[in-house]
Design a protein around this motif. Structure first.
Motif, PDB file in Angstrom:
ATOM      1  N   ALA A   1      58.122  51.789  54.819  1.00 38.12           N
ATOM      2  CA  ALA A   1      57.038  51.876  56.037  1.00 38.12           C
ATOM      3  C   ALA A   1      57.637  50.952  57.181  1.00 38.12           C
ATOM      4  O   ALA A   1      57.440  51.570  58.425  1.00 38.12           O
ATOM      5  CB  ALA A   1      55.724  51.585  55.803  1.00 38.12           C
TER       6      ALA A   1
ATOM      7  N   ILE B   1      56.588  43.559  52.764  1.00 40.84           N
ATOM      8  CA  ILE B   1      57.927  43.027  52.810  1.00 40.84           C
ATOM      9  C   ILE B   1      58.385  42.335  54.137  1.00 40.84           C
ATOM     10  O   ILE B   1      57.522  42.524  54.836  1.00 40.84           O
ATOM     11  CB  ILE B   1      58.976  44.351  52.363  1.00 40.84           C
ATOM     12  CG1 ILE B   1      60.379  43.697  52.174  1.00 40.84           C
ATOM     13  CG2 ILE B   1      59.045  45.324  53.770  1.00 40.84           C
ATOM     14  CD1 ILE B   1      61.306  44.954  51.583  1.00 40.84           C
ATOM     15  N   TRP B   2      59.327  41.656  54.036  1.00 37.91           N
ATOM     16  CA  TRP B   2      59.700  40.852  55.164  1.00 37.91           C
ATOM     17  C   TRP B   2      58.895  39.689  55.814  1.00 37.91           C
ATOM     18  O   TRP B   2      58.676  39.763  57.058  1.00 37.91           O
ATOM     19  CB  TRP B   2      60.464  41.715  56.467  1.00 37.91           C
ATOM     20  CG  TRP B   2      61.341  42.806  56.065  1.00 37.91           C
ATOM     21  CD1 TRP B   2      62.612  42.394  55.446  1.00 37.91           C
ATOM     22  CD2 TRP B   2      61.573  43.978  56.087  1.00 37.91           C
ATOM     23  NE1 TRP B   2      63.292  43.522  54.984  1.00 37.91           N
ATOM     24  CE2 TRP B   2      62.578  44.326  55.562  1.00 37.91           C
ATOM     25  CE3 TRP B   2      60.586  45.077  56.766  1.00 37.91           C
ATOM     26  CZ2 TRP B   2      62.859  45.836  55.504  1.00 37.91           C
ATOM     27  CZ3 TRP B   2      60.868  46.094  56.645  1.00 37.91           C
ATOM     28  CH2 TRP B   2      62.229  46.727  56.278  1.00 37.91           C
TER      29      TRP B   2
ATOM     30  N   GLY C   1      57.292  48.546  60.057  1.00 32.26           N
ATOM     31  CA  GLY C   1      56.242  48.113  60.875  1.00 32.26           C
ATOM     32  C   GLY C   1      55.334  49.253  61.115  1.00 32.26           C
ATOM     33  O   GLY C   1      54.480  49.236  62.003  1.00 32.26           O
ATOM     34  N   ASP C   2      55.691  50.669  60.616  1.00 31.39           N
ATOM     35  CA  ASP C   2      54.782  51.595  61.125  1.00 31.39           C
ATOM     36  C   ASP C   2      53.406  51.732  60.198  1.00 31.39           C
ATOM     37  O   ASP C   2      53.319  52.084  59.195  1.00 31.39           O
ATOM     38  CB  ASP C   2      55.699  53.020  60.684  1.00 31.39           C
ATOM     39  CG  ASP C   2      54.679  54.115  61.045  1.00 31.39           C
ATOM     40  OD1 ASP C   2      53.553  54.226  61.586  1.00 31.39           O
ATOM     41  OD2 ASP C   2      55.302  55.303  60.985  1.00 31.39           O
TER      42      ASP C   2
ATOM     43  N   MET D   1      67.710  36.844  55.675  1.00 31.62           N
ATOM     44  CA  MET D   1      68.013  37.768  56.708  1.00 31.62           C
ATOM     45  C   MET D   1      69.283  37.334  57.603  1.00 31.62           C
ATOM     46  O   MET D   1      69.724  36.344  57.528  1.00 31.62           O
ATOM     47  CB  MET D   1      66.750  37.700  57.803  1.00 31.62           C
ATOM     48  CG  MET D   1      65.210  37.440  56.986  1.00 31.62           C
ATOM     49  SD  MET D   1      64.963  39.200  56.388  1.00 31.62           S
ATOM     50  CE  MET D   1      64.209  39.992  57.917  1.00 31.62           C
TER      51      MET D   1
ATOM     52  N   THR E   1      62.644  36.076  54.595  1.00 31.03           N
ATOM     53  CA  THR E   1      61.384  36.437  54.626  1.00 31.03           C
ATOM     54  C   THR E   1      61.163  36.621  52.987  1.00 31.03           C
ATOM     55  O   THR E   1      62.016  36.402  52.263  1.00 31.03           O
ATOM     56  CB  THR E   1      61.461  37.689  55.460  1.00 31.03           C
ATOM     57  OG1 THR E   1      62.244  38.765  54.838  1.00 31.03           O
ATOM     58  CG2 THR E   1      61.831  37.417  57.089  1.00 31.03           C
TER      59      THR E   1
ATOM     60  N   ILE F   1      51.319  36.357  58.119  1.00 31.36           N
ATOM     61  CA  ILE F   1      50.844  37.714  58.234  1.00 31.36           C
ATOM     62  C   ILE F   1      51.738  38.850  57.406  1.00 31.36           C
ATOM     63  O   ILE F   1      52.741  38.683  57.617  1.00 31.36           O
ATOM     64  CB  ILE F   1      50.653  37.999  59.802  1.00 31.36           C
ATOM     65  CG1 ILE F   1      49.842  39.384  59.712  1.00 31.36           C
ATOM     66  CG2 ILE F   1      51.806  38.433  60.502  1.00 31.36           C
ATOM     67  CD1 ILE F   1      48.911  39.662  61.105  1.00 31.36           C
ATOM     68  N   ALA F   2      51.218  39.681  56.858  1.00 32.55           N
ATOM     69  CA  ALA F   2      51.601  40.578  55.979  1.00 32.55           C
ATOM     70  C   ALA F   2      51.082  41.902  56.346  1.00 32.55           C
ATOM     71  O   ALA F   2      50.315  42.534  56.088  1.00 32.55           O
ATOM     72  CB  ALA F   2      51.540  40.208  54.555  1.00 32.55           C
TER      73      ALA F   2
HETATM   74  C1  LIG Z   1      63.252  37.908  60.948  1.00 28.35           C
HETATM   75  C2  LIG Z   1      62.077  38.945  60.513  1.00 28.35           C
HETATM   76  C3  LIG Z   1      60.768  38.281  60.459  1.00 28.35           C
HETATM   77  C4  LIG Z   1      59.763  39.110  60.027  1.00 28.35           C
HETATM   78  N1  LIG Z   1      58.523  38.666  59.773  1.00 28.35           N
HETATM   79  C5  LIG Z   1      57.478  39.414  59.471  1.00 28.35           C
HETATM   80  C6  LIG Z   1      56.265  38.956  59.194  1.00 28.35           C
HETATM   81  O1  LIG Z   1      55.895  37.792  59.113  1.00 28.35           O
HETATM   82  N2  LIG Z   1      55.266  39.827  58.705  1.00 28.35           N
HETATM   83  C7  LIG Z   1      55.573  41.245  58.690  1.00 28.35           C
HETATM   84  O2  LIG Z   1      54.608  42.084  58.337  1.00 28.35           O
HETATM   85  N3  LIG Z   1      56.814  41.575  59.032  1.00 28.35           N
HETATM   86  C8  LIG Z   1      57.558  40.739  59.308  1.00 28.35           C
HETATM   87  N4  LIG Z   1      58.947  41.591  59.543  1.00 28.35           N
HETATM   88  C9  LIG Z   1      59.246  42.945  59.886  1.00 28.35           C
HETATM   89  C10 LIG Z   1      59.027  43.408  61.169  1.00 28.35           C
HETATM   90  O3  LIG Z   1      57.757  43.304  61.590  1.00 28.35           O
HETATM   91  C11 LIG Z   1      59.287  44.935  60.958  1.00 28.35           C
HETATM   92  O4  LIG Z   1      58.441  45.740  60.064  1.00 28.35           O
HETATM   93  C12 LIG Z   1      60.508  45.383  60.441  1.00 28.35           C
HETATM   94  O5  LIG Z   1      61.598  44.495  60.965  1.00 28.35           O
HETATM   95  C13 LIG Z   1      60.870  46.766  60.714  1.00 28.35           C
HETATM   96  O6  LIG Z   1      61.238  47.077  61.988  1.00 28.35           O
HETATM   97  P1  LIG Z   1      60.796  48.124  62.917  1.00 28.35           P
HETATM   98  O7  LIG Z   1      59.364  48.373  62.699  1.00 28.35           O
HETATM   99  O8  LIG Z   1      61.262  48.036  64.188  1.00 28.35           O
HETATM  100  O9  LIG Z   1      61.375  49.287  62.082  1.00 28.35           O
HETATM  101  P2  LIG Z   1      61.057  50.844  61.783  1.00 28.35           P
HETATM  102  O10 LIG Z   1      59.617  50.568  60.973  1.00 28.35           O
HETATM  103  O11 LIG Z   1      62.102  51.470  61.149  1.00 28.35           O
HETATM  104  O12 LIG Z   1      60.532  51.299  63.320  1.00 28.35           O
HETATM  105  C14 LIG Z   1      61.768  51.593  64.270  1.00 28.35           C
HETATM  106  C15 LIG Z   1      61.052  51.653  65.691  1.00 28.35           C
HETATM  107  O13 LIG Z   1      59.961  52.847  65.560  1.00 28.35           O
HETATM  108  C16 LIG Z   1      58.990  52.228  66.117  1.00 28.35           C
HETATM  109  N5  LIG Z   1      57.695  52.871  65.432  1.00 28.35           N
HETATM  110  C17 LIG Z   1      57.456  52.750  64.044  1.00 28.35           C
HETATM  111  N6  LIG Z   1      56.436  53.315  63.782  1.00 28.35           N
HETATM  112  C18 LIG Z   1      55.812  53.898  64.991  1.00 28.35           C
HETATM  113  C19 LIG Z   1      54.792  54.538  65.227  1.00 28.35           C
HETATM  114  N7  LIG Z   1      53.803  55.125  64.336  1.00 28.35           N
HETATM  115  N8  LIG Z   1      54.536  55.005  66.481  1.00 28.35           N
HETATM  116  C20 LIG Z   1      55.338  54.556  67.661  1.00 28.35           C
HETATM  117  N9  LIG Z   1      56.432  53.847  67.271  1.00 28.35           N
HETATM  118  C21 LIG Z   1      56.661  53.551  65.851  1.00 28.35           C
HETATM  119  C22 LIG Z   1      58.911  50.703  65.939  1.00 28.35           C
HETATM  120  O14 LIG Z   1      58.218  49.929  66.909  1.00 28.35           O
HETATM  121  C23 LIG Z   1      60.478  50.616  65.881  1.00 28.35           C
HETATM  122  O15 LIG Z   1      60.866  50.408  67.488  1.00 28.35           O
HETATM  123  C24 LIG Z   1      59.867  40.629  59.972  1.00 28.35           C
HETATM  124  C25 LIG Z   1      61.336  41.011  60.484  1.00 28.35           C
HETATM  125  C26 LIG Z   1      62.361  40.137  60.709  1.00 28.35           C
HETATM  126  C27 LIG Z   1      63.592  40.740  61.089  1.00 28.35           C
END
Ligand SMILES: Cc1cc2nc3c(=O)[nH]c(=O)nc-3n(C[C@H](O)[C@H](O)[C@H](O)COP(=O)(O)OP(=O)(O)OC[C@H]3O[C@@H](n4cnc5c(N)ncnc54)[C@H](O)[C@@H]3O)c2cc1C
Length: 232
Positions: A137, A162-163, A139-140, A209, A215, A130-131
């Protein structure tokens, strides 16, 4: 953690515990040697194939999938206990299929998509990833920039992801893109199902990672998709 579970579920958890002891732990040395030499902390194809065969024989398959899909429909508490047992070893392994995508397909896929993607996925004949995340951005979803626009009766998608885990082994990808910028994260994002090898879906680079996982960064360039590739 101690969780009260029914006797038949306790037997499955015990089976998982034995599987970890007897099948996964003996692979730890090879996995750690791979990490020490700079390779991913992962199983090689032959190791994975042997484990999957054993899982099928033992019934450790599609554990939280519904029964019509050949699953055991285990409750979340039992799945938690199983995850806890799997994390006793550094050997990376999950019982197939990885359930988040399966549950998304179960909830929203069309009957045709269920037949083409979900059924073989649940049987372990297909893999997926899943992407969602994007550079800048994370995961936002409110910051998502990958755009899908209508052109000549098709969707044309451009952007970066990414990731993303499991890209090389996946047969299809669930790709999120903004279809209505005014709504954005509040109803303006659409999920698409993209078959491996579709033109415009480019794997840009592998990312190392922490902990040895890998990733991938994706460049989506003029990816043309039909309406039938919109998930649900
Ligand atoms: C080992 C690994 C595997 C991964 N595999 C995938 C994958 O298969 N596919 C994929 O798409 N991504 C993947 N990711 C990326 C992961 O899903 C996150 O996008 C990435 O780690 C960024 O993390 P984050 O969202 O916590 O950080 P940030 O985006 O910096 O967010 C920081 C914090 O703010 C919160 N936040 C962000 N936006 C909002 C909002 N609008 N409202 C409320 N809270 C918010 C987040 O929940 C988080 O707690 C992977 C990451 C890792 C480490």
């Amino acid at each position: 953690m101690t969780i009260d579970v029914a006797e038949e579920h306790r037997m499955i958890i015990d089976l998982v515990e034995k599987f970890v002891d007897n099948e996964l732990m003996p692979l730890e040395r090879a996995v750690m040697e791979r990490e020490a030499s700079g390779e991913p902390v992962s199983l090689i194809k032959e190791e994975e194939a042997t484990l999957l065969e054993k899982c099928k024989k033992l019934g450790l398959w599609a554990l939280d999938a519904p029964e019509p899909l050949g699953g055991a429909e285990l409750p979340t508490t039992v799945m938690l206990a199983i995850q806890e047992r799997l994390r006793r070893t550094v050997t990376p392994f999950i019982f197939p299929p990885d359930s988040p995508n399966l549950h998304m397909l179960m909830d929203v896929a069309t009957p045709e998509q269920k037949e083409k993607y979900m059924r073989p996925y649940a049987q372990g004949e297909m893999k997926s990833c899943i992407a969602i995340s994007e550079p800048g951005a994370g995961g936002d979803p409110a910051q998502m920039r990958t755009r899908a626009v209508r052109e000549g009766g098709e969707w044309v998608i451009n952007g970066r992801k990414i990731w993303v885990s499991n890209v090389p082994s996946s047969d299809f990808v669930i790709l999120m893109a903004v279809t209505d910028p005014d709504k954005g994260a509040r109803g303006g994002i659409t999920a698409f199902v993209v078959d491996k090898g579709t033109a415009g879906f480019n794997v840009e680079r592998e990312i190392r990672m922490l902990g040895g996982a890998r990733t991938y960064e994706l460049a989506i360039e003029d990816l043309h998709l039909k309406d039938s590739q919109v998930l649900g």
